[in-house]
Design an enzyme around this catalytic site. Structure first.
Site, PDB file in Angstrom:
ATOM      1  N   ASP A  91       1.194  -1.497   0.024  1.00 19.23           N
ATOM      2  CA  ASP A  91       0.149  -0.142   0.106  1.00 19.23           C
ATOM      3  C   ASP A  91       1.354   1.245  -0.378  1.00 19.23           C
ATOM      4  OD1 ASP A  91      -2.368   1.074   0.271  1.00 19.23           O
ATOM      5  OD2 ASP A  91      -2.227   2.316   2.329  1.00 19.23           O
TER       6      ASP A  91
ATOM      7  N   GLU B 140       0.650  -0.843  -4.930  1.00 20.76           N
ATOM      8  CA  GLU B 140      -0.390   0.852  -5.099  1.00 20.76           C
ATOM      9  C   GLU B 140       0.537   1.936  -4.951  1.00 20.76           C
ATOM     10  OE1 GLU B 140      -3.088   3.895  -3.905  1.00 20.76           O
ATOM     11  OE2 GLU B 140      -1.974   2.568  -2.346  1.00 20.76           O
TER      12      GLU B 140
END
Length: 633
Positions: A308, A359
């Site tokens: 993330d 991401e």
């Protein structure tokens, strides 16, 4: 002293040395709580603490002083009174003399919220049955295979009548058959690690080695992953190595000084998310984080990790507020870049078939590809630009789409710069952004028609696929993290038809090699016409390895049916309609497909053969060669 004891002492010394140099990738075997013959050994790293005490159920939460290794800053104590299931914490007398109860950063289980004491837990000796899946994964090339991911928030997929979420033992019985029925290849979970606040969706962690007790036991998750593999479903997990929960009794300023975080308070504080940033240049932190990733891969047999917020780790100015330039005066966070390269190198060396997914929202750094070439070493990157452009286009009144056609064609210019996953993710269906269904223009019928059109474009555009739960049937309401999905929608025929459409499209994708065989190369796609702004129709070819194995995709972005619509094709012969989003079974109005198209001589851009067909209003067609002459182009 026995030889075995000498070897054990030497191994511990070696593990400590590797920890200090950032080269211990199994740090959980050294730190935390570990069962020994007559009790448990507890170890915690707190180099600048004045004293550390063990407190727990086994000593009525009284202070038991731990002993410090001055060379490593690791404190330890042996406790014969401790038993599995007991709760415990460390009381840390910090550098300024303040005493505070802290969690065990290496705990593999915590008590249920709102408490955060660690629980002594021994992993069962599991005999895994997924050898066939793992062997096949090692032999398979993921870049040349279909990859279609169902993204999930584990605790809001389904709720019981009393409002409690399903645990993994229940998800195993209900979710896995659903994934098989819907023809997904993988499932991806938003973070499953322990976190104290559900509103964070798991992106502000406290336990990097612990499955949240909210989801069940670690053994239940192991069984879930095994059952997924037995049903040919891969499992990905989101992981957050950039920042962590700010709660004072967890990781922040553990010993009273910057320990896991940067010394510079501006770099330590994450203003955007109200959390604390890891000091990614510190060797001990590198050991901690890489060990966490390896733990999830090896203990739970997961198939990949989605990292993330990569941008927050590689750019110093990503956050809101003041920032400090690097030694060159720029915004690159070299510690973060090096850490991510090291992370990917270590994992790929130990587990070459594990997929590492980033991401990341910028285009200034090469994310996927070989580390030796300067890339970060990830296998895939989320294509955030594609997602933002495409959703802006589909939200638009069709009368204006002709003036913004580049929103759905621009991605063809850069689609090979990275190995992309196309995400229609949780981020786009929350915080007032509306669900995918609700974003679509027009009345309810037109919204479904456009959603089918969007998903067809999504599935035929080069790149792997990810769709957030509930979007498969066109849930109208935004996602709510603390409630189950709107399963009652499926009492409506249009939602049922949409769900059937998605399952059928997923199956179509898996069985059409032209949609994934050559995705690493521009050979995978040939644009027929990306300039038809007047009619707002996009057409292109997806090509497989075999010359005759290709698909022609036609997407009509307006509510106007186009009859006798003409495009060029590469070879003379017959072309058969194999996909039509307006068929009655999908919620449309067509009861019959278009008749087969026979080519005629005619010039159309680079082609000397043309075909004509009818393209439904707001519809999408896919044609496949039925009988063609590939010698004549």
């Amino acid at each position: 002293m026995k030889n075995t004891e000498k070897l054990e002492i030497q191994q511990i010394a070696n593990d400590k040395k590797a920890f200090l140099t950032g080269e211990n990738f199994y740090l959980q075997h050294l730190l935390g709580a570990h069962r020994e013959e007559h009790g448990y050994i507890f170890r915690v790293w707190a180099p600048n603490a004045l004293a550390v005490f063990l407190v727990g159920d086994f000593n009525d939460w009284q202070d038991w002083a731990m002993e410090k290794d001055p060379d490593t800053g690791i404190w330890q104590i042996y406790c014969e009174e401790a038993n599995e299931g007991d709760l415990y914490k460390f009381k840390v007398r910090q550098a300024d003399g303040r005493e505070i109860l802290k969690i065990d950063p290496f705990a593999v289980r915590f008590e249920k919220r709102p408490g955060d004491a660690a629980e002594l837990y021994n992993f069962p000796d599991k005999k895994w049955k997924d050898g066939l899946w793992r062997g096949r994964s090692k032999r398979s090339n993921p870049f040349k295979r279909p990859l279609n991911i169902y993204e999930m928030h584990a605790s809001s997929w389904k709720h019981h009548e009393d409002g409690t979420p399903y645990r993994f033992a229940e998800l195993k019985d209900e979710l896995i058959p659903y994934l098989v029925e819907m023809n997904y290849t993988h499932v991806e979970f938003m973070p499953l690690m322990e976190h104290p606040l559900g509103r964070s969706w798991g992106y502000q962690l406290i336990g990097y080695f612990a499955l949240s007790s909210y989801f069940g036991t670690p053994a239940e998750f192991q069984d879930f992953v095994e059952e997924c593999h037995l049903n040919n479903i891969g499992v990905f997990v989101d992981w957050v190595p950039g920042h962590y929960c700010i709660n004072d009794d967890t990781l922040p300023y553990y010993d009273g000084t910057p320990q896991f975080e940067y010394t510079d308070p501006d770099r330590a504080k994450n203003n955007r998310w109200g959390s604390i940033n890891f000091d990614l240049g510190k060797p001990q932190v590198q050991s901690f984080l890489i060990s966490s990733a390896m733990f999830w891969i090896e203990m739970f047999h997961i198939d990949g990790i989605r990292v993330d917020a990569v941008s927050s780790m590689i750019y110093r100015d990503y956050d809101e507020g003041p920032w400090t330039p690097n030694h060159e005066g720029g915004n690159r966070n070299y510690e973060g870049v090096y850490f991510l390269q090291k992370l990917n190198a270590v994992i790929k060396l130990a587990h070459p078939n594990i997929l590492m997914i980033a991401e990341e929202s910028s285009s200034d750094t090469q994310i996927t590809g070989m580390i030796e070439s300067g890339a970060l070493g990830f296998d895939f990157k989320w294509n955030m630009g594609w997602m933002n452009d495409v959703l802006r286009f589909y939200e638009m009144d069709p009368i204006f789409r002709k003036d913004h056609f580049n929103l759905i064609t621009f991605s063809f210019m850069y689609m090979m710069q990275e190995n992309f996953i196309l995400p229609l993710s949780h981020d786009e269906v929350v915080h007032g952004k509306k669900s995918l269904m609700h974003k679509m223009w027009g009345d309810r019928y037109k919204q479904f028609a456009q959603l089918r059109n969007l998903y067809t474009y999504f599935m035929t555009h080069p790149g792997k696929k990810l769709l957030f739960m509930g979007s498969e049937w066109g849930q109208f309401l935004e996602w709510k993290f603390d409630e189950g999905l709107e399963w009652g929608d499926l009492g409506d025929s249009l939602n049922q038809s949409m769900q059937h459409f998605t399952a059928t499209l997923n199956d179509f994708y898996k069985n059409q090699p032209a949609l994934w065989e050559l995705e690493e190369s521009y050979d995978t796609i040939e644009i027929i016409d990306a300039d038809n702004t007047a009619e707002t129709i996009l057409s292109f070819i997806r090509q497989g390895k075999r010359k005759k194995d290709f698909l022609i995709v036609i997407l009509n972005m307006t509510p106007v049916e186009r009859r006798d619509f003409q495009i060029g094709v590469p070879y003379p012969g017959t072309y058969k309609e194999v996909w039509n989003t307006e068929m009655e079974e999908f919620g449309g109005t067509w009861t019959k497909a278009n008749v087969d198209c026979q080519t005629e001589l005619g010039d159309f851009k680079q082609y000397q053969q043309v075909i004509k067909t009818t393209v439904p209003a707001l519809g999408a067609l896919i044609l496949k060669p039925e009988s063609i002459n590939t010698r004549k182009k």
